[in-house]
Design a protein around this motif. Sequence first.
Motif, PDB file in Angstrom:
ATOM      1  N   MET A  55     -13.879  20.442 -11.525  1.00  0.00           N
ATOM      2  CA  MET A  55     -14.511  20.242 -12.826  1.00  0.00           C
ATOM      3  C   MET A  55     -15.929  19.679 -12.656  1.00  0.00           C
ATOM      4  SD  MET A  55     -11.920  21.346 -14.344  1.00  0.00           S
ATOM      5  CE  MET A  55     -12.156  21.108 -16.081  1.00  0.00           C
ATOM      6  N   PRO A  56     -16.765  19.803 -13.692  1.00  0.00           N
ATOM      7  CA  PRO A  56     -18.142  19.277 -13.599  1.00  0.00           C
ATOM      8  C   PRO A  56     -18.206  17.782 -13.262  1.00  0.00           C
ATOM      9  CG  PRO A  56     -17.902  20.685 -15.526  1.00  0.00           C
ATOM     10  CD  PRO A  56     -16.524  20.503 -14.940  1.00  0.00           C
ATOM     11  N   ASP A  57     -17.188  17.004 -13.677  1.00  0.00           N
ATOM     12  CA  ASP A  57     -17.182  15.561 -13.378  1.00  0.00           C
ATOM     13  C   ASP A  57     -16.602  15.265 -11.987  1.00  0.00           C
ATOM     14  OD1 ASP A  57     -14.462  15.993 -13.702  1.00  0.00           O
ATOM     15  OD2 ASP A  57     -14.253  14.667 -15.445  1.00  0.00           O
ATOM     16  N   GLN A  58     -16.444  16.284 -11.150  1.00  0.00           N
ATOM     17  CA  GLN A  58     -15.945  16.197  -9.772  1.00  0.00           C
ATOM     18  C   GLN A  58     -14.442  16.002  -9.664  1.00  0.00           C
ATOM     19  OE1 GLN A  58     -18.053  17.010  -7.216  1.00  0.00           O
ATOM     20  NE2 GLN A  58     -19.345  17.455  -8.968  1.00  0.00           N
ATOM     21  N   ARG A  59     -13.719  16.025 -10.788  1.00  0.00           N
ATOM     22  CA  ARG A  59     -12.262  15.992 -10.715  1.00  0.00           C
ATOM     23  C   ARG A  59     -11.781  17.272 -10.043  1.00  0.00           C
ATOM     24  NH1 ARG A  59      -9.806  16.487 -16.070  1.00  0.00           N
ATOM     25  NH2 ARG A  59     -11.932  17.060 -16.609  1.00  0.00           N
ATOM     26  N   VAL A  60     -10.747  17.131  -9.232  1.00  0.00           N
ATOM     27  CA  VAL A  60     -10.118  18.303  -8.639  1.00  0.00           C
ATOM     28  C   VAL A  60      -8.677  18.318  -9.143  1.00  0.00           C
ATOM     29  CG1 VAL A  60      -9.409  19.445  -6.508  1.00  0.00           C
ATOM     30  CG2 VAL A  60     -11.590  18.211  -6.588  1.00  0.00           C
ATOM     31  N   ILE A  61      -8.316  19.407  -9.814  1.00  0.00           N
ATOM     32  CA  ILE A  61      -6.971  19.549 -10.370  1.00  0.00           C
ATOM     33  C   ILE A  61      -6.293  20.679  -9.612  1.00  0.00           C
ATOM     34  CG2 ILE A  61      -5.604  20.000 -12.446  1.00  0.00           C
ATOM     35  CD1 ILE A  61      -8.195  19.173 -14.034  1.00  0.00           C
ATOM     36  N   TYR A  62      -5.185  20.352  -8.936  1.00  0.00           N
ATOM     37  CA  TYR A  62      -4.472  21.366  -8.161  1.00  0.00           C
ATOM     38  C   TYR A  62      -3.074  21.489  -8.740  1.00  0.00           C
ATOM     39  CZ  TYR A  62      -3.374  24.328  -4.173  1.00  0.00           C
ATOM     40  OH  TYR A  62      -3.054  25.397  -3.386  1.00  0.00           O
ATOM     41  N   TYR A  63      -2.721  22.708  -9.135  1.00  0.00           N
ATOM     42  CA  TYR A  63      -1.391  22.971  -9.674  1.00  0.00           C
ATOM     43  C   TYR A  63      -0.583  23.730  -8.626  1.00  0.00           C
ATOM     44  CZ  TYR A  63       2.380  24.886 -12.508  1.00  0.00           C
ATOM     45  OH  TYR A  63       3.613  25.226 -12.990  1.00  0.00           O
ATOM     46  N   TYR A  64       0.549  23.131  -8.209  1.00  0.00           N
ATOM     47  CA  TYR A  64       1.464  23.770  -7.265  1.00  0.00           C
ATOM     48  C   TYR A  64       2.492  24.554  -8.075  1.00  0.00           C
ATOM     49  CZ  TYR A  64      -0.523  20.488  -3.901  1.00  0.00           C
ATOM     50  OH  TYR A  64      -1.390  19.775  -3.108  1.00  0.00           O
ATOM     51  N   ALA A  65       2.400  25.885  -8.024  1.00  0.00           N
ATOM     52  CA  ALA A  65       3.242  26.736  -8.874  1.00  0.00           C
ATOM     53  C   ALA A  65       4.728  26.591  -8.561  1.00  0.00           C
ATOM     54  CB  ALA A  65       2.810  28.195  -8.737  1.00  0.00           C
ATOM     55  N   ASP A  66       5.097  26.636  -7.276  1.00  0.00           N
ATOM     56  CA  ASP A  66       6.522  26.563  -6.919  1.00  0.00           C
ATOM     57  C   ASP A  66       7.151  25.250  -7.377  1.00  0.00           C
ATOM     58  OD1 ASP A  66       6.628  29.079  -5.830  1.00  0.00           O
ATOM     59  OD2 ASP A  66       6.576  28.414  -3.740  1.00  0.00           O
ATOM     60  N   ALA A  67       6.453  24.153  -7.174  1.00  0.00           N
ATOM     61  CA  ALA A  67       6.989  22.835  -7.519  1.00  0.00           C
ATOM     62  C   ALA A  67       6.702  22.455  -8.971  1.00  0.00           C
ATOM     63  CB  ALA A  67       6.398  21.776  -6.591  1.00  0.00           C
ATOM     64  N   LYS A  68       5.888  23.243  -9.662  1.00  0.00           N
ATOM     65  CA  LYS A  68       5.476  22.937 -11.039  1.00  0.00           C
ATOM     66  C   LYS A  68       4.918  21.522 -11.117  1.00  0.00           C
ATOM     67  CE  LYS A  68       8.715  26.119 -13.292  1.00  0.00           C
ATOM     68  NZ  LYS A  68       9.376  26.710 -12.147  1.00  0.00           N
ATOM     69  N   THR A  69       4.034  21.203 -10.182  1.00  0.00           N
ATOM     70  CA  THR A  69       3.453  19.868 -10.061  1.00  0.00           C
ATOM     71  C   THR A  69       1.933  19.960 -10.115  1.00  0.00           C
ATOM     72  OG1 THR A  69       5.310  19.134  -8.698  1.00  0.00           O
ATOM     73  CG2 THR A  69       3.288  17.849  -8.530  1.00  0.00           C
ATOM     74  N   THR A  70       1.320  19.037 -10.855  1.00  0.00           N
ATOM     75  CA  THR A  70      -0.139  18.977 -10.944  1.00  0.00           C
ATOM     76  C   THR A  70      -0.628  17.730 -10.214  1.00  0.00           C
ATOM     77  OG1 THR A  70      -0.084  20.088 -13.084  1.00  0.00           O
ATOM     78  CG2 THR A  70      -2.114  18.934 -12.521  1.00  0.00           C
ATOM     79  N   HIS A  71      -1.630  17.908  -9.353  1.00  0.00           N
ATOM     80  CA  HIS A  71      -2.216  16.812  -8.567  1.00  0.00           C
ATOM     81  C   HIS A  71      -3.694  16.747  -8.935  1.00  0.00           C
ATOM     82  CE1 HIS A  71      -2.963  15.061  -4.254  1.00  0.00           C
ATOM     83  NE2 HIS A  71      -3.460  14.313  -5.207  1.00  0.00           N
ATOM     84  N   THR A  72      -4.077  15.661  -9.607  1.00  0.00           N
ATOM     85  CA  THR A  72      -5.466  15.486 -10.021  1.00  0.00           C
ATOM     86  C   THR A  72      -6.096  14.382  -9.175  1.00  0.00           C
ATOM     87  OG1 THR A  72      -4.865  16.105 -12.280  1.00  0.00           O
ATOM     88  CG2 THR A  72      -6.996  15.020 -11.984  1.00  0.00           C
ATOM     89  N   THR A  73      -7.247  14.695  -8.578  1.00  0.00           N
ATOM     90  CA  THR A  73      -7.995  13.708  -7.796  1.00  0.00           C
ATOM     91  C   THR A  73      -9.301  13.431  -8.533  1.00  0.00           C
ATOM     92  OG1 THR A  73      -7.056  14.604  -5.761  1.00  0.00           O
ATOM     93  CG2 THR A  73      -8.972  13.174  -5.527  1.00  0.00           C
ATOM     94  N   TYR A  74      -9.552  12.147  -8.814  1.00  0.00           N
ATOM     95  CA  TYR A  74     -10.765  11.743  -9.523  1.00  0.00           C
ATOM     96  C   TYR A  74     -11.842  11.330  -8.526  1.00  0.00           C
ATOM     97  CZ  TYR A  74      -7.863  11.843 -13.676  1.00  0.00           C
ATOM     98  OH  TYR A  74      -7.032  12.251 -14.695  1.00  0.00           O
ATOM     99  N   SER A  75     -13.078  11.334  -8.981  1.00  0.00           N
ATOM    100  CA  SER A  75     -14.201  11.027  -8.087  1.00  0.00           C
ATOM    101  C   SER A  75     -14.142   9.592  -7.551  1.00  0.00           C
ATOM    102  CB  SER A  75     -15.536  11.271  -8.794  1.00  0.00           C
ATOM    103  OG  SER A  75     -15.619  10.473  -9.962  1.00  0.00           O
ATOM    104  N   GLY A  86       8.712  15.219 -15.638  1.00  0.00           N
ATOM    105  CA  GLY A  86       8.073  14.192 -16.456  1.00  0.00           C
ATOM    106  C   GLY A  86       7.631  12.967 -15.677  1.00  0.00           C
ATOM    107  N   GLN A  87       7.997  12.881 -14.405  1.00  0.00           N
ATOM    108  CA  GLN A  87       7.568  11.745 -13.581  1.00  0.00           C
ATOM    109  C   GLN A  87       6.066  11.837 -13.329  1.00  0.00           C
ATOM    110  OE1 GLN A  87      10.022  10.614 -10.225  1.00  0.00           O
ATOM    111  NE2 GLN A  87       8.209  10.333  -8.949  1.00  0.00           N
ATOM    112  N   ILE A  88       5.390  10.679 -13.415  1.00  0.00           N
ATOM    113  CA  ILE A  88       3.953  10.615 -13.150  1.00  0.00           C
ATOM    114  C   ILE A  88       3.715   9.534 -12.108  1.00  0.00           C
ATOM    115  CG2 ILE A  88       1.673  10.093 -14.127  1.00  0.00           C
ATOM    116  CD1 ILE A  88       2.816  11.043 -16.848  1.00  0.00           C
ATOM    117  N   GLU A  89       2.956   9.881 -11.065  1.00  0.00           N
ATOM    118  CA  GLU A  89       2.600   8.903 -10.032  1.00  0.00           C
ATOM    119  C   GLU A  89       1.096   8.749 -10.014  1.00  0.00           C
ATOM    120  OE1 GLU A  89       4.108   9.659  -6.120  1.00  0.00           O
ATOM    121  OE2 GLU A  89       6.154   9.969  -6.833  1.00  0.00           O
ATOM    122  N   LYS A  90       0.655   7.477  -9.958  1.00  0.00           N
ATOM    123  CA  LYS A  90      -0.773   7.182  -9.803  1.00  0.00           C
ATOM    124  C   LYS A  90      -0.951   6.486  -8.461  1.00  0.00           C
ATOM    125  CE  LYS A  90      -1.629   6.690 -14.742  1.00  0.00           C
ATOM    126  NZ  LYS A  90      -2.009   5.764 -15.817  1.00  0.00           N
TER     127      LYS A  90
END
Length: 192
Positions: A55-75, A86-90
Amino acid sequence: EEIQRETAYPDGKVEKVLKNGCHLVFFPNGTQKKVGSDGKTVTITFFNGDVKQIMPDQRVIYYYADAKTTHTTYSDGLEVLQFSNGQIEKHYPDGKKEITFPDQTIKNLFTDGQEESIFPDGTIVRVQRDGSKTIEFNNGQRELHTSQFKRREYPDGTVKTVYMNGQQETKYVSGRVRVKDKDGNIIVDTKL
């Protein structure tokens, strides 16, 4: 969208430049890359269904299709994982982790080895590095678990301790102390 230019490369890659400024790249293995007209938004759709967005703000959002999991990395280094249940890990840059479970229980894992769990009913469990545990119940009672004993403190000031050998000791606010052996027989009772 209208294509302004299309280029086919010897390796099988095809690049299309659209009139709106977007660049599309199609790879032979089925992977596609789209660079937005701003030049800062990049979406890569992999052949296996995974999707990576920058993203323009340098966030990287990676969606793993098989696991149906989204991994977002912030700057700033914060990483957030969102699982299909529904589990969320920070994962914080300092090493601390916060997990929110589907039932809304929150577990904090600290860098010094301590843990804290906050349950939906308000109960809080803290585990120290040595394994000792403190439980604070929403009714005002408190429990301490160590390798030597388990102690329950009641809001009225009564304290009941059960030792590992099975002996029980209850201290009442009045000053009365009652001690029972492992079989429940009263050994001491200082009735006042």
